[in-house]
Motif scaffolding. Sequence first.
Motif, short mmCIF file in Angstrom:
data_model
loop_
_atom_site.label_atom_id
_atom_site.label_comp_id
_atom_site.label_asym_id
_atom_site.label_seq_id
_atom_site.Cartn_x
_atom_site.Cartn_y
_atom_site.Cartn_z
N ILE A 245 1.26 -1.44 0.35
CA ILE A 245 0.02 0.01 -0.27
C ILE A 245 1.07 1.34 -0.18
CG2 ILE A 245 -1.79 0.98 1.04
CD1 ILE A 245 -2.65 -0.96 2.42
N PHE A 246 0.87 1.93 -1.32
CA PHE A 246 1.74 3.57 -0.71
C PHE A 246 -0.08 4.24 -0.66
CE2 PHE A 246 3.92 1.11 -3.54
CZ PHE A 246 5.07 1.67 -4.25
N ASN A 247 0.48 4.61 0.31
CA ASN A 247 -0.46 5.78 0.94
C ASN A 247 -0.03 6.46 2.01
OD1 ASN A 247 -2.91 6.89 2.78
ND2 ASN A 247 -3.78 5.31 0.99
N GLU A 248 0.00 7.94 1.22
CA GLU A 248 0.55 8.53 2.95
C GLU A 248 -0.29 9.15 4.67
OE1 GLU A 248 4.23 11.36 3.11
OE2 GLU A 248 3.21 11.37 1.41
N GLN A 249 -1.49 8.91 3.98
CA GLN A 249 -2.08 8.65 5.40
C GLN A 249 -1.17 7.58 6.13
OE1 GLN A 249 -6.47 9.24 5.56
NE2 GLN A 249 -7.39 8.96 7.23
N ILE A 250 -1.71 6.91 5.83
CA ILE A 250 -1.03 4.89 6.35
C ILE A 250 0.33 4.81 6.59
CG2 ILE A 250 -1.33 2.67 5.85
CD1 ILE A 250 -3.60 2.37 4.19
N TRP A 251 1.12 6.08 6.11
CA TRP A 251 2.69 6.10 6.20
C TRP A 251 2.51 6.98 7.48
CZ3 TRP A 251 4.40 6.64 0.53
CH2 TRP A 251 5.00 5.72 -0.05
N ASN A 252 1.33 7.88 7.75
CA ASN A 252 2.05 8.36 9.01
C ASN A 252 1.57 8.26 10.20
OD1 ASN A 252 2.78 10.60 6.92
ND2 ASN A 252 1.37 11.99 6.55
N GLN A 253 0.70 6.71 9.88
CA GLN A 253 -0.06 6.73 11.57
C GLN A 253 1.37 5.26 11.87
OE1 GLN A 253 -3.14 4.51 9.87
NE2 GLN A 253 -2.96 2.36 9.51
N PRO A 254 0.89 5.23 13.18
CA PRO A 254 2.06 4.43 13.77
C PRO A 254 2.26 2.85 12.48
CG PRO A 254 1.04 5.11 15.91
CD PRO A 254 0.17 5.76 13.86
#
Length: 270
Positions: A245-254
């Motif tokens: 998954i490439f997703n900035e929002q997911i990357w920003n969570q723990p």
Amino acid sequence: MEDFKRLSLNQMTTEQWSLREAIEGCARAEVPWIAPWRHKVEELGLSTSKRLIKDAGLKVSSLCRGGMFPAVTASERQKRIDDNKRAVEEAAELGTDVLVMVCGSLPDRDIQSARQMVADGIAQLVPFAKSYGVKLGIEPLHPMYAADRSVVVTLDLANTLAEAYQPNQVGIVVDVFHVWWDPDLYNQIHRATGRILGFHVCDWIIPVPDMLKGRGMMGDGVIEISRIRQAVEKTGYNGPIEVEIFNEQIWNQPGDETVCQMKERYLTHV
């Protein structure tokens, strides 16, 4: 654990983690497989990466990525072949026999010539990869990436490239994000029987928030993931299933939160 025996964390799903952190995260969550990216391996070092993965009891589902064959000059094309050879060596050292191929974009406006460069690049790489016991897994990308990532944009194109070789040399990686839309999807999956080397899952969310970093967690979008999985498994594929998954929002969570959610959605939507 039985339910997750095929689950693999593709490292881009937790892009904020180093490879060391991703290895530790998989071990904590009892995710048995990991799919590293080369730039993360380089940061940690190949020998250290191999040792930490082994010490954690993990298996490597694939290494991403090789490819990127097309270039304007012959010397640049040769540099890319040389880099692909290093990728083969890294895959073998890490203990995976699958190098994922993102084949490359057009260096100018001639897309047919770019596709020929891809075919020529694979032809040059196959004997070297074979000597290391590494298979080349061609991953067709969604057509929106033709200009900057890959001119191989359908399973039909990928199958045609792969069929020039033995199945133990060149095969296909099916990523639902890239192929779900294809009206010939299920025919092409069947055509790839015996050649599928990897299966990647995520979801297509509406609206797509970003052309590159716009993938969703399984269940958040429109893809018939389980139906595609069933078709892939009918071909005989029973290998690891990578969540990528490439997703900035997911990357920003723990990262641990992402892995926990990934496991939950894997059970309910894959």
